[in-house]
Design a protein around this motif. Structure first.
Motif, short mmCIF file in Angstrom:
data_model
loop_
_atom_site.label_atom_id
_atom_site.label_comp_id
_atom_site.label_asym_id
_atom_site.label_seq_id
_atom_site.Cartn_x
_atom_site.Cartn_y
_atom_site.Cartn_z
N ILE A 1 0.84 -1.21 0.00
CA ILE A 1 0.00 0.00 0.00
C ILE A 1 0.86 1.25 0.00
CG2 ILE A 1 -1.52 1.33 1.55
CD1 ILE A 1 -2.84 -1.55 2.01
N GLU A 2 1.92 1.22 0.80
CA GLU A 2 2.80 2.40 0.88
C GLU A 2 3.55 2.62 -0.44
OE1 GLU A 2 2.29 4.40 3.04
OE2 GLU A 2 2.11 3.57 5.05
N GLN A 3 3.85 1.53 -1.16
CA GLN A 3 4.51 1.71 -2.46
C GLN A 3 3.62 2.50 -3.41
OE1 GLN A 3 5.86 -2.27 -3.11
NE2 GLN A 3 7.61 -1.80 -1.78
N ALA A 4 2.34 2.17 -3.40
CA ALA A 4 1.40 2.92 -4.25
C ALA A 4 1.31 4.36 -3.77
CB ALA A 4 0.03 2.26 -4.22
N PHE A 5 1.27 4.55 -2.44
CA PHE A 5 1.16 5.90 -1.86
C PHE A 5 2.36 6.76 -2.24
CE2 PHE A 5 2.14 8.86 1.60
CZ PHE A 5 0.95 9.54 1.75
N TYR A 6 3.57 6.22 -1.98
CA TYR A 6 4.78 7.00 -2.29
C TYR A 6 5.04 7.07 -3.80
CZ TYR A 6 5.94 7.44 2.63
OH TYR A 6 5.92 7.78 3.97
N GLY A 7 4.46 6.13 -4.54
CA GLY A 7 4.60 6.13 -5.99
C GLY A 7 3.72 7.18 -6.66
N THR B 1 2.81 5.68 15.48
CA THR B 1 1.47 5.49 14.91
C THR B 1 1.67 5.25 13.42
OG1 THR B 1 1.31 7.88 14.57
CG2 THR B 1 0.32 7.01 16.58
N HIS B 2 0.97 4.27 12.90
CA HIS B 2 1.11 3.95 11.49
C HIS B 2 -0.28 3.80 10.88
CE1 HIS B 2 2.80 2.54 7.84
NE2 HIS B 2 2.44 1.28 7.99
N THR B 3 -0.50 4.53 9.78
CA THR B 3 -1.83 4.52 9.16
C THR B 3 -1.70 4.34 7.64
OG1 THR B 3 -1.69 6.94 9.18
CG2 THR B 3 -3.04 5.93 10.88
N GLU C 1 1.33 17.31 -3.02
CA GLU C 1 1.43 18.15 -1.81
C GLU C 1 1.73 17.30 -0.57
OE1 GLU C 1 -2.00 20.56 -0.96
OE2 GLU C 1 -1.03 21.45 0.80
N TRP C 2 0.98 16.20 -0.44
CA TRP C 2 1.15 15.33 0.73
C TRP C 2 2.57 14.75 0.74
CZ3 TRP C 2 -3.06 11.17 2.38
CH2 TRP C 2 -2.76 10.72 3.67
N LEU C 3 2.99 14.26 -0.41
CA LEU C 3 4.32 13.64 -0.49
C LEU C 3 5.41 14.67 -0.19
CD1 LEU C 3 3.73 11.25 -3.51
CD2 LEU C 3 3.97 10.62 -1.11
N ASN D 1 5.04 17.28 1.78
CA ASN D 1 4.97 17.58 3.21
C ASN D 1 5.63 16.49 4.07
OD1 ASN D 1 3.75 20.09 3.09
ND2 ASN D 1 1.71 19.22 2.97
N LEU D 2 5.78 15.31 3.50
CA LEU D 2 6.41 14.21 4.26
C LEU D 2 7.92 14.21 4.12
CD1 LEU D 2 3.94 11.23 3.67
CD2 LEU D 2 4.18 12.68 5.69
N LYS D 3 8.44 14.97 3.15
CA LYS D 3 9.89 14.93 2.89
C LYS D 3 10.74 15.18 4.14
CE LYS D 3 9.97 15.28 -2.06
NZ LYS D 3 9.67 16.20 -3.16
N ASN E 1 9.31 1.49 2.78
CA ASN E 1 9.88 0.34 3.52
C ASN E 1 9.50 0.41 4.99
OD1 ASN E 1 11.10 -0.45 1.15
ND2 ASN E 1 12.96 0.74 1.61
N LYS E 2 8.94 -0.66 5.49
CA LYS E 2 8.47 -0.66 6.88
C LYS E 2 9.03 -1.86 7.65
CE LYS E 2 5.96 2.89 5.81
NZ LYS E 2 6.52 4.21 6.15
N PRO E 3 10.37 -1.98 7.73
CA PRO E 3 10.95 -3.14 8.42
C PRO E 3 10.53 -3.23 9.89
CG PRO E 3 12.65 -1.48 7.92
CD PRO E 3 11.40 -1.08 7.18
N1 IYR Z 1 1.47 6.19 5.90
C1 IYR Z 1 2.72 6.62 5.30
C2 IYR Z 1 2.79 8.08 5.06
C3 IYR Z 1 2.82 8.98 6.22
C4 IYR Z 1 1.79 9.88 6.40
C5 IYR Z 1 1.82 10.79 7.41
I1 IYR Z 1 0.36 12.20 7.55
C6 IYR Z 1 2.90 10.79 8.32
O1 IYR Z 1 2.91 11.72 9.36
C7 IYR Z 1 3.95 9.92 8.15
C8 IYR Z 1 3.87 9.01 7.09
C9 IYR Z 1 3.92 6.07 6.06
O2 IYR Z 1 3.75 5.54 7.15
O3 IYR Z 1 5.02 6.15 5.57
#
Ligand code: IYR
Length: 223
Positions: free
Chosen positions: A89-95, A169-171, A101-103, A105-107, A114-116
């Motif tokens: 799911i995250e690959q699609a999100f970051y892809g 927290t992971h969403t 804008e969201w991407l 803001n996460l920089k 990658n979520k090891p």
């Molecule tokens: N869920 C993604 C993206 C992410 C979104 C927000 I808003 C964050 O504060 C941090 C990450 C991820 O976990 O990488």
């Protein structure tokens, strides 16, 4: 159930100078909680997680229907299923799915697909909302579900931190895969958040951006 009240016996009153000290100490304590993304695989006893979930379950909530369910996962094969599906799911999100804008803001956080830690951390706690609760076999409507579960999740994070654990927290969006993996794929419950808990890895870091907190003046007015 008819109305019945009991005396409040567990409220503790402190002298005001002690109240100030406690309020300051609490602030110092909670500001040491940071979202971390590198966890050690050191084991954490289930009993600690149980106490933290009991604390979460004391959160104020709509009509005391307690519209939450927690699934605490320590099993390596369940954790690796979660990692695999979350990373897809995250690959699609970051892809690109997250949008420019969201991407952008996460920089400053330096996150990626990658979520090891979903496998390394000893505990993943999936938090679910419940539209309805069961009471003696009867279904009752829940109220203020998101507010209630949000507060309970806050209590849970605070309890885990206070116990001496690192948290995240992971969403992943969408998060529906968690329902299946956790065996809670039904019409009543929805995944709300995934909490990662464990000891920080020796080389855990905190993004400098995450340490920039708004001042009291920025976040509060006193009238
Ligand atoms: N869920 C993604 C993206 C992410 C979104 C927000 I808003 C964050 O504060 C941090 C990450 C991820 O976990 O990488």
């Amino acid at each position: 159930m008819s109305e019945q009240h009991l005396p409040l016996t567990d409220f503790i009153e402190y002298p005001q100078d002690e109240m100030i000290k406690r309020a300051e100490e609490n602030y110092q304590q909670v500001k040491r909680r940071h979202s971390i993304r590198k966890f050690s695989d050191r084991a954490v006893p289930q009993e600690i997680i149980e106490q933290c979930i009991l604390a979460a379950g004391t959160a104020p909530n709509g009509a005391n229907h307690q519209p939450w369910h927690f699934v605490a996962i320590n099993n390596p094969s369940v954790k690796s299923q979660i990692r695999e599906q979350a990373e897809a799911i995250e690959q699609a999100f970051y892809g690109g799915r997250g949008g420019e804008e969201w991407l952008d803001n996460l920089k400053p956080l330096g996150t990626n697909a990658n979520k090891p830690y979903l496998e390394h951390a000893p505990w993943l706690i999936a938090v679910f909302t419940k539209k309805r609760s069961e009471d003696n076999g009867e279904q009752k409507q829940n109220y203020y579900v998101h507010e209630s579960v949000g507060i309970a999740t806050g209590f849970l994070l605070q309890a885990l931190h206070n116990a001496g654990l690192g948290t995240l927290t992971h969403t992943p969006k969408p998060m529906s895969f968690l329902s299946k993996v956790c065996g809670r794929d039904n019409d009543n419950e929805r995944p709300y958040m995934l909490i990662v808990a464990g000891y920080p890895a020796e080389d855990a870091t905190v993004p400098a951006h995450a340490l920039e907190k708004k001042s009291l003046e920025e976040i509060c007015d006193f009238l």
